[in-house]
Design a protein around this motif. Structure first.
Motif, PDB file in Angstrom:
ATOM      1  N   SER A  74       0.846  -1.184   0.000  1.00 40.65           N
ATOM      2  CA  SER A  74       0.000   0.000   0.000  1.00 40.65           C
ATOM      3  C   SER A  74       0.886   1.241   0.000  1.00 40.65           C
ATOM      4  N   VAL A  75       0.233   2.394  -0.059  1.00 39.35           N
ATOM      5  CA  VAL A  75       0.924   3.657   0.185  1.00 39.35           C
ATOM      6  C   VAL A  75       0.492   4.154   1.557  1.00 39.35           C
ATOM      7  N   TYR A  76       1.457   4.441   2.395  1.00 39.32           N
ATOM      8  CA  TYR A  76       1.187   4.843   3.774  1.00 39.32           C
ATOM      9  C   TYR A  76       1.440   6.335   3.944  1.00 39.32           C
ATOM     10  N   PHE A  77       0.471   6.992   4.551  1.00 40.24           N
ATOM     11  CA  PHE A  77       0.593   8.429   4.799  1.00 40.24           C
ATOM     12  C   PHE A  77       0.511   8.710   6.291  1.00 40.24           C
ATOM     13  N   CYS A  78       1.408   9.555   6.733  1.00 38.43           N
ATOM     14  CA  CYS A  78       1.356  10.114   8.071  1.00 38.43           C
ATOM     15  C   CYS A  78       0.749  11.504   7.967  1.00 38.43           C
ATOM     16  N   ALA A  79       0.012  11.906   8.982  1.00 36.26           N
ATOM     17  CA  ALA A  79      -0.580  13.240   9.000  1.00 36.26           C
ATOM     18  C   ALA A  79      -0.558  13.781  10.413  1.00 36.26           C
TER      19      ALA A  79
END
Lengths: 113, 111
Positions: A87-92
């Motif tokens: 997957s593509v993992y995003f932190c916010a």
């Protein structure tokens, strides 16, 4: 003006390997989040940390662990990677989602083979 | 549970065309609503928001109005540019900490 910084940007793992995705923010935000992005499914929340010292499960926490190391840093760990975690993992991060929304990093593209 | 549904993409338009991307939601109460934009190779950026019914959010020529009667928050722009090519996400705020996203709509603008 870094905002939210994620490392690494790309990673290939073999099934069963472990790794930690790192995230740091320089906006003094209290809340931090990890999302995964899959085609046709938008972004889904994995874990979040409303403040330093607290973490909570999101919609898809299975197979992941998190650590809020300090106010700036929030890491995501895969203990035993599976192909379904490709997957593509995003932190916010956010001070208050309802006011300013979330600020996202550039993402980590993870492939598990 | 709460959910967001966006129109299927991809959407392809010519420069200066009028844009509408539909978004409807299912939720308890009246959550805050958002549009985020993701340019190629980047993370999501907040485009606009509305926090209560009949509010209109606007930014960079884009607009969306919170319609509680139709549970909708459609994104519009009167004249699109090539630089608007991106993936657009509609989202609602569940509680204080959870953004619920739609599946995203890929927009391509041809010169």
């Amino acid at each position: 003006n870094a905002g939210v910084t994620q490392t690494p940007k790309f990673q290939v793992l073999k099934t069963g390997q472990s790794m930690t995705l790192q995230c740091a923010q320089d906006m003094n935000h209290n809340s931090m989040y990890w999302y995964r992005q899959d085609p046709g499914m938008g972004l889904r929340l994995i874990y979040y940390s409303a403040s330093e010292g607290t973490t909570d499960k999101g919609e898809v926490p299975n197979g992941y662990n998190v650590s809020r190391l300090n106010k700036r840093e929030f890491s995501l760990r895969l203990e035993s990677a599976a192909p379904s975690q490709t997957s593509v993992y995003f932190c916010a991060s956010s001070e208050y989602l309802g006011r300013g929304g979330a600020f996202f990093g550039q993402g980590t593209r993870l492939t598990v083979v | 549970g709460d959910s967001v549904t966006q129109m299927e993409g991809p959407v392809t338009l010519s420069e200066e065309a009028f844009l509408t991307i539909n978004c409807t939601y299912t939720a308890t109460g009246y959550p805050s609503l958002f549009w985020y934009v993701q340019y190629p190779g980047e993370g999501l950026q907040l485009l606009l928001k509305a926090t209560k019914a009949d509010d209109k959010g606007s930014n960079k020529g884009f607009e969306a109005t919170y319609r509680k009667e139709t549970t909708s928050f459609h994104l519009e722009k009167g004249s699109v540019q090539v630089s608007d090519s991106a993936v657009y996400f509609c989202a609602l705020l569940q509680g204080a900490q959870k953004l619920v996203f739609g599946q995203g709509t890929r927009l391509t603008i041809n010169p």
